[in-house]
Each structure stands twice: as C-alpha cells, then as structure tokens.
Design a protein around this motif. Sequence first.
Motif, mmCIF file in Angstrom:
data_model
loop_
_atom_site.group_PDB
_atom_site.id
_atom_site.type_symbol
_atom_site.label_atom_id
_atom_site.label_comp_id
_atom_site.label_asym_id
_atom_site.label_seq_id
_atom_site.Cartn_x
_atom_site.Cartn_y
_atom_site.Cartn_z
ATOM 1 N N ASP A 206 -20.124 1.628 -6.106
ATOM 2 C CA ASP A 206 -21.012 1.666 -5.263
ATOM 3 C C ASP A 206 -20.559 0.240 -4.274
ATOM 4 O O ASP A 206 -21.716 -0.327 -3.633
ATOM 5 C CB ASP A 206 -22.851 1.121 -5.800
ATOM 6 C CG ASP A 206 -22.994 1.853 -6.923
ATOM 7 O OD1 ASP A 206 -23.567 2.747 -6.096
ATOM 8 O OD2 ASP A 206 -23.573 2.069 -7.882
ATOM 9 N N HIS A 207 -19.698 -0.754 -4.889
ATOM 10 C CA HIS A 207 -19.451 -1.854 -4.526
ATOM 11 C C HIS A 207 -17.906 -1.880 -4.773
ATOM 12 O O HIS A 207 -17.215 -1.268 -5.786
ATOM 13 C CB HIS A 207 -19.955 -2.527 -5.599
ATOM 14 C CG HIS A 207 -20.193 -4.068 -5.767
ATOM 15 N ND1 HIS A 207 -20.901 -4.944 -5.437
ATOM 16 C CD2 HIS A 207 -18.748 -4.907 -4.597
ATOM 17 C CE1 HIS A 207 -20.613 -6.418 -5.471
ATOM 18 N NE2 HIS A 207 -19.102 -6.533 -5.407
ATOM 19 N N GLU B 290 -24.730 -0.908 -10.963
ATOM 20 C CA GLU B 290 -23.796 -0.443 -9.896
ATOM 21 C C GLU B 290 -22.600 -0.227 -10.465
ATOM 22 O O GLU B 290 -22.043 -1.545 -11.559
ATOM 23 C CB GLU B 290 -23.945 -1.524 -9.006
ATOM 24 C CG GLU B 290 -23.321 -2.119 -8.300
ATOM 25 C CD GLU B 290 -23.714 -3.841 -7.437
ATOM 26 O OE1 GLU B 290 -24.336 -3.317 -5.726
ATOM 27 O OE2 GLU B 290 -23.796 -4.488 -8.136
ATOM 28 N N LYS B 291 -21.783 -0.040 -9.780
ATOM 29 C CA LYS B 291 -20.332 0.724 -10.319
ATOM 30 C C LYS B 291 -20.245 -0.042 -9.589
ATOM 31 O O LYS B 291 -19.669 0.334 -7.939
ATOM 32 C CB LYS B 291 -20.440 2.456 -10.266
ATOM 33 C CG LYS B 291 -21.010 3.300 -10.879
ATOM 34 C CD LYS B 291 -22.847 2.995 -11.496
ATOM 35 C CE LYS B 291 -23.592 4.070 -11.873
ATOM 36 N NZ LYS B 291 -24.924 4.102 -11.412
ATOM 37 N N ILE B 292 -19.287 -0.743 -10.082
ATOM 38 C CA ILE B 292 -17.987 -1.486 -8.917
ATOM 39 C C ILE B 292 -16.075 -1.841 -9.344
ATOM 40 O O ILE B 292 -16.063 -0.992 -10.379
ATOM 41 C CB ILE B 292 -18.057 -2.881 -9.355
ATOM 42 C CG1 ILE B 292 -19.921 -3.023 -9.477
ATOM 43 C CG2 ILE B 292 -17.391 -4.542 -8.525
ATOM 44 C CD1 ILE B 292 -19.623 -4.953 -9.416
ATOM 45 N N MET B 293 -15.919 -1.345 -8.084
ATOM 46 C CA MET B 293 -14.205 -0.654 -8.438
ATOM 47 C C MET B 293 -13.168 -1.975 -7.456
ATOM 48 O O MET B 293 -13.463 -2.516 -6.909
ATOM 49 C CB MET B 293 -14.322 0.577 -7.270
ATOM 50 C CG MET B 293 -12.137 0.499 -7.362
ATOM 51 S SD MET B 293 -11.769 1.044 -8.532
ATOM 52 C CE MET B 293 -12.341 2.898 -8.295
ATOM 53 N N GLY C 44 -19.692 -11.658 5.859
ATOM 54 C CA GLY C 44 -21.407 -11.054 5.168
ATOM 55 C C GLY C 44 -20.860 -10.069 4.094
ATOM 56 O O GLY C 44 -21.629 -9.450 3.691
ATOM 57 N N LEU C 45 -19.846 -10.645 4.068
ATOM 58 C CA LEU C 45 -19.770 -9.929 2.482
ATOM 59 C C LEU C 45 -20.317 -10.492 1.553
ATOM 60 O O LEU C 45 -21.569 -11.652 1.066
ATOM 61 C CB LEU C 45 -17.719 -10.394 1.769
ATOM 62 C CG LEU C 45 -16.914 -10.701 2.728
ATOM 63 C CD1 LEU C 45 -15.367 -11.093 2.212
ATOM 64 C CD2 LEU C 45 -16.539 -9.011 2.802
ATOM 65 N N ASP C 46 -20.797 -9.125 0.471
ATOM 66 C CA ASP C 46 -21.599 -9.185 -1.106
ATOM 67 C C ASP C 46 -22.074 -10.930 -1.608
ATOM 68 O O ASP C 46 -22.704 -11.399 -2.279
ATOM 69 C CB ASP C 46 -21.683 -8.441 -1.658
ATOM 70 C CG ASP C 46 -22.885 -8.008 -2.340
ATOM 71 O OD1 ASP C 46 -23.865 -8.122 -2.607
ATOM 72 O OD2 ASP C 46 -22.798 -8.188 -3.813
ATOM 73 N N MET D 29 -21.519 0.782 0.480
ATOM 74 C CA MET D 29 -20.976 -0.042 -0.314
ATOM 75 C C MET D 29 -20.763 -1.865 0.556
ATOM 76 O O MET D 29 -20.689 -1.945 1.100
ATOM 77 C CB MET D 29 -19.532 0.607 0.110
ATOM 78 C CG MET D 29 -18.424 0.387 -0.877
ATOM 79 S SD MET D 29 -17.005 1.015 -0.782
ATOM 80 C CE MET D 29 -17.643 2.523 -2.042
ATOM 81 N N LYS D 30 -20.963 -1.691 -0.879
ATOM 82 C CA LYS D 30 -21.212 -2.891 -0.917
ATOM 83 C C LYS D 30 -19.882 -3.726 -0.848
ATOM 84 O O LYS D 30 -18.481 -3.015 -1.566
ATOM 85 C CB LYS D 30 -21.780 -4.230 -2.106
ATOM 86 C CG LYS D 30 -23.134 -4.193 -1.829
ATOM 87 C CD LYS D 30 -24.463 -4.289 -2.928
ATOM 88 C CE LYS D 30 -25.152 -4.383 -3.196
ATOM 89 N NZ LYS D 30 -25.566 -5.157 -4.804
#
Length: 288
Positions: A262-263, A233-236, A32-34, A1-2
């Motif tokens: 995913d993120h 991409e599914k971002i929460m 290292g965060l996306d 997970m990103k």
Amino acid sequence: MKTSISVTNFSWRDGTMAERLGEIAEAADAGGLDALWVADHVLQTDPYGARPHETEMLESWTTLGYLAARTSRIRLGTLVSAATFRPPALLVKAVTTLDVISGGRALFGIGAGYQADEATAMGLPLPPLPERFDRLEETLQIALRLWTGDTRPYRGKHYALNTPVCSPLPVSRPHPPILIGGTGEKRTLPLVARYADACNVFDTPDGGETTRRKLAVLRGLCEGIGRPYEEIEKIMATRLQPGESAAAFADRCAAFTPLGIDHVVVLTTGPWTPETVDTVAQAARRLT
C-alpha cells in the motif's frame, strides 16, 4: 499507493545541517509525499555512509520536533525506534508530544532493536533477543494504556507503572499509527497482527517471493485472532538508485501493488537533495 522518504544520512557538505534537513522536509511536504521518516540511532549505521559510526547522526525525536516546525501536512515518524533504548513511558511521551505539536502527524515506528555494536559503544541496553521482544510487547501495551487514558497500574514482567498518565492525550485518534518494524514470523508478525497499524517489508530481489510469503503469514495470523488483514498498512522499503528517473522509479514501485503493498518508503544512497526528493514526488504523482 502512498509514497514517503526515510532520512538516514545527515552528511551534507554545504550549508548547515539544519538548513539542508529543513529544505528536504519542506520539499517533501510541498511535493505531496505522505510521510518523512528518520532512523532512530545515536551512531550512524547507514551501510552506504562514509565511515559508519563516525559520521553525523541526529537524535530522532528531537529531529522530528524540528521537522514538525518546518512542515505543515506531512506525517513524521521513526523507522524504527528500538524498544529497549528508552523507558516505555518516556518513549510514548516523545511520540505524544510530537503528535500534539504537529497537529496529529506523528507515526510510531518501533522494533525490538538489533544494533549490538551501537549499544556496546554507547552503553545502551540491548538484552538478549527473546527479552527484547518481551519488552517490545510490553512497550506496545503501555503505549495503548497511556493513549486510552487508562490510569490503572500496569504490571509486566519487565516494566511497572503505578499510575500511567498521558496528559495531554495525542491529537490522533484513536492514537498515533503504530508501525512495527521487522518480518520475523515467530515473534514480529504476531505482534503486528495484534498491535500494529502498519508493517514494514523489504524490497528483496527475488521476484516478490519473500514479500508474498511474509504477507501470507501475516494474513493467517490476522485470521487466527479475528482481525481484518486489510486494517494493516503494508509498507515496502526500497532504495532510489543513483540517476534513476521518476518514470523508471514509478514503474518499479507499481510492480509492488500486485504483492499487496500500500505504501513505499524510499531511501537514498548518501544524503537526500531537493532534486532527489522531487524525483520521488514526481514518481508518487504517477502512482496515485
């Protein structure tokens, strides 16, 4: 997970705003965060901030240009830009410029817009909701036209470009990723299915019921137009709670995976600090 962070509050009380914001960006980059996202408002709208509409707020795309110079690898974008606040060609030029100067790290977050109080206070255009969605779709069409180098005239209901030129073209290929904010099932999610590389859902405290329903609708819309649902991409969006440990936060985010997320984009109450960024970075390492 990103995992990424969203900066919505700029009210640091020690040091200059530029110093504190640069430190946060550098900590997120090194951790290292996306991605690092900023809100696109001209007045403060954070409900957790002191004196909303009176506290500090920076213009988003100028801020992202500064953050591009302070970082080397983290992606940068708005969560999200209102389609009606800028002419489409100007907005796309800002995204493209960020992508070029950052070496291909721009993210294009866009939505229909919603802040009527802000628009009224500052004289910004915010037409009725159906028209906002029409303008949002035309903006997306114009962006894709510009980014493919198609210079044929564009004629929409609300916008007309005689010679759509984008020079230089973005570094990202085929273009900076597009995130469409919002989860409305009648207008927003159909636009996500048709145009977006990412969608943004919210951490609603209902055991994931709302997220499952929204993503099921999106899956059906993708199937209806023959687009692979997995391409999006599914971002929460979720909030780091005050004092929450990296382990506890990682465990909470891990529960989003069965929902199809995913993120995770993380907000915080008040301004970010290097310590809270580090908490998120530690959690992100547990999630990879």
